[in-house]
Write an enzyme that holds these catalytic residues in place. Structure first.
Site, PDB file in Angstrom:
ATOM      1  N   SER A 151     -31.913  -1.153 -35.069  1.00 12.95           N
ATOM      2  CA  SER A 151     -31.129  -2.120 -34.308  1.00 12.95           C
ATOM      3  C   SER A 151     -31.334  -3.502 -34.901  1.00 12.95           C
ATOM      4  O   SER A 151     -32.112  -3.682 -35.838  1.00 12.95           O
ATOM      5  CB  SER A 151     -31.569  -2.120 -32.841  1.00 12.95           C
ATOM      6  OG  SER A 151     -32.833  -2.747 -32.742  1.00 12.95           O
ATOM      7  N   LYS A 152     -30.636  -4.468 -34.292  1.00 12.29           N
ATOM      8  CA  LYS A 152     -30.723  -5.865 -34.736  1.00 12.29           C
ATOM      9  C   LYS A 152     -32.165  -6.328 -34.853  1.00 12.29           C
ATOM     10  O   LYS A 152     -32.494  -7.142 -35.706  1.00 12.29           O
ATOM     11  CB  LYS A 152     -30.032  -6.759 -33.711  1.00 12.29           C
ATOM     12  CG  LYS A 152     -28.605  -7.045 -34.042  1.00 12.29           C
ATOM     13  CD  LYS A 152     -28.144  -8.231 -33.242  1.00 12.29           C
ATOM     14  CE  LYS A 152     -26.670  -8.464 -33.522  1.00 12.29           C
ATOM     15  NZ  LYS A 152     -25.976  -9.077 -32.446  1.00 12.29           N
ATOM     16  N   ARG A 153     -32.971  -5.821 -33.950  1.00 13.02           N
ATOM     17  CA  ARG A 153     -34.380  -6.186 -33.929  1.00 13.02           C
ATOM     18  C   ARG A 153     -35.045  -5.980 -35.299  1.00 13.02           C
ATOM     19  O   ARG A 153     -36.003  -6.638 -35.644  1.00 13.02           O
ATOM     20  CB  ARG A 153     -35.061  -5.281 -32.889  1.00 13.02           C
ATOM     21  CG  ARG A 153     -36.289  -5.817 -32.262  1.00 13.02           C
ATOM     22  CD  ARG A 153     -36.587  -5.024 -30.987  1.00 13.02           C
ATOM     23  NE  ARG A 153     -36.434  -3.581 -31.160  1.00 13.02           N
ATOM     24  CZ  ARG A 153     -37.289  -2.801 -31.785  1.00 13.02           C
ATOM     25  NH1 ARG A 153     -38.360  -3.310 -32.323  1.00 13.02           N
ATOM     26  NH2 ARG A 153     -37.071  -1.490 -31.870  1.00 13.02           N
TER      27      ARG A 153
ATOM     28  N   GLY B  12     -33.835  -6.618 -38.097  1.00 13.30           N
ATOM     29  CA  GLY B  12     -33.306  -7.521 -39.136  1.00 13.30           C
ATOM     30  C   GLY B  12     -31.821  -7.312 -39.288  1.00 13.30           C
ATOM     31  O   GLY B  12     -31.129  -6.942 -38.348  1.00 13.30           O
TER      32      GLY B  12
END
Ligand code: GLU
Length: 477
Positions: A259-261, A263
């Site tokens: 996920s975005k987490r 990067g």
């Protein structure tokens, strides 16, 4: 008329003689890594069998779909050089077709009007749950032999529901996961049109796969639960079934869903960060597919080797270090001119002048030690940025009186060189080290600081050659 479910006996399955695959993204955001990989598998599969790869934009979710997201998908696919052979088709442009199919299903008895309100359906679900059953629509409006349907409530717009088979199983041999089956008793009578007549998601997918003669549906395994619904509708339509292959998800380096987490997850962020599309294709292909122990392969090899047998059943793990390693490989094997063309805009963006130096030669100097185009651009700034003398502190530390004497001698001798090249400069440096009985760093570090303003650079002879006689002598002067 009661619900027609006799189609259950139809069992046809596509083979690979005329392969047609599709990538069918919903344009609700950027093209993320998982989507790009799904597209890549569909593309490579079609290419491998000499088939057709289709792009279909599933834009019926009007609230979440945006033109920017459509563009991001097209940009991402263009960047990866995965042009579709057909499309993009847009579902919003096919509404009339979906309405026609719904009308014919109503007239054939494979779908029916249901006048239950959302609240009533909710109450049915709760009753089923209270009775220890799976929450579901209770079939109030489903036509059955000898059943008398309730009177139609005045002024209420119905939804259209599909006559889902009540018994038996829906099974398929998944290209990736192997045999999968669902009890039909688990499947609700799916709503295929809303009260305003607009078709629902699973229904549009089915009509499109049917009309577009899709032979192989390769998609994320978050769609496994949709597949039995889509298969039963395809059967009701008398359509040839495609083969389905559900690709496991990509996990982040920590084992959670990527996920975005973790990067950058938009494929174009990787363009910005200086990854080469050919490296990205190579790396993405290895996330869930393998060809023996091969980690590096060309696009042509990928197409030649790609087969569904080697798509992995288990989730793949995103590994930024490995991506960097793959990218470094592609950078190393790129032509210097090609790298220069890709890096020049990045130098300009840094305020540098990419014409200030023989940029392909700089690429040749830096490419063995760079993992991304960004690193190449950073390195090239040594030659392309406006010259900035070293800080007073660094000068005081490195450009001592002794060092300045050495630099003056170096400048005088370098001015006499007949030929200004890394070879002649290295020879001169060696001669001076011998003459003075000193180690390399005693001359090389003052030279670097005086000529480039920094202590660390690639090989000093190469740097001096690229900067050129005039620049070097003026900075030493
Ligand atoms: N539009 C769906 C998605 O973006 C894919 C549908 C499909 O491949 O069948 O997840």
């Amino acid at each position: 008329m009661s619900c027609v479910t006799a189609y259950l006996s139809i069992m046809t399955t596509a083979n690979t003689s005329v392969v047609r695959t599709r990538f069918a993204p919903s344009p609700t955001g950027y093209l993320h890594l998982g989507g790009a990989r799904t597209a890549l598998f569909s593309w490579a599969f079609a290419r491998h069998y000499g088939g057709t790869f289709i792009l279909r934009i599933e834009d019926t979710d009007l609230e979440r779909s945006t033109p920017e997201a459509v563009q991001a998908i097209l940009d991402g696919m263009a960047w990866l050089d995965m042009a579709p052979d057909e499309g993009p088709y847009y579902q919003m442009q096919r509404m009339d077709r979906y309405r026609d199919v719904i009308a014919s299903m109503l007239s054939q008895g494979t779908a029916y009007h249901c006048y239950s309100t959302p609240d009533e359906v909710q109450a049915m679900r709760e009753r089923a749950r209270a009775a220890g059953q799976k929450p579901r629509y209770d079939g109030t409006w489903r036509p059955m032999p000898n059943k008398v349907l309730p009177p139609i409530p005045a002024g209420r717009q119905p939804v259209v529901r599909f006559c889902s088979p009540l018994e038996g199983v829906t099974a398929w041999d998944d290209l990736i996961k192997g045999p999968i089956s669902f009890d039909n008793s688990e499947l609700d009578d799916l709503v295929i049109a809303r009260p305003d007549g607009t078709p629902t998601y699973n229904f549009c997918v089915v009509v499109d796969d049917w009309d577009m003669h899709i032979t192989h549906v390769i998609r994320g395994d978050d769609h496994v639960n949709n597949t039995p619904r889509q298969i039963t509708i395809l059967r009701a339509l008398g359509a040839t079934l495609p083969r389905y292959g559900h690709v496991p998800m990509i996990l982040g380096p920590d084992g959670d869903k990527l996920s975005k987490r973790h990067g950058a997850v938009s494929i174009m962020d990787y363009d910005d960060a200086g990854y080469l599309p050919e490296a990205m294709i190579n790396y993405l292909a290895r996330l869930g597919w393998s060809h023996g122990n091969d980690e590096l392969f060309s696009r042509a090899e990928l197409i030649e080797w790609f087969d569904p047998q080697h798509l992995s059943k288990s989730a793949a793990q995103w590994d930024p270090k490995k991506l960097n390693w793959v990218n470094a490989h592609y950078i190393k094997q790129s032509a210097n001119e090609d790298l220069a063309a890709r890096v020049a805009p990045r130098i300009m963006a840094r305020g540098g002048n990419s014409d200030a130096v023989d940029l392909p030669a700089v690429m040749g100097l830096l490419k063995d030690r760079s993992e991304t185009l960004e690193q190449l651009a950073d390195g090239a700034m040594l030659f392309c940025a406006p010259y900035q003398a070293a800080s007073a502190e660094l000068q005081a530390e490195v450009l001592t009186t002794d060092a300045r004497v050495l630099l003056a001698e170096f400048a005088a001798r370098a001015a006499e060189l007949a030929d200004w090249s890394q070879d002649t400069l290295d020879t001169l440096i060696k001669a001076m080290l011998q003459d003075h009985g000193i180690k390399m760093h005693r001359l090389a570090i003052p030279l670097r600081v005086a000529v480039t303003g920094v202590k660390h650079t690639p090989s000093i002879g190469a740097v001096l050659e690229l900067l050129g006689r005039e620049t070097v002598l003026s900075r030493l002067g």
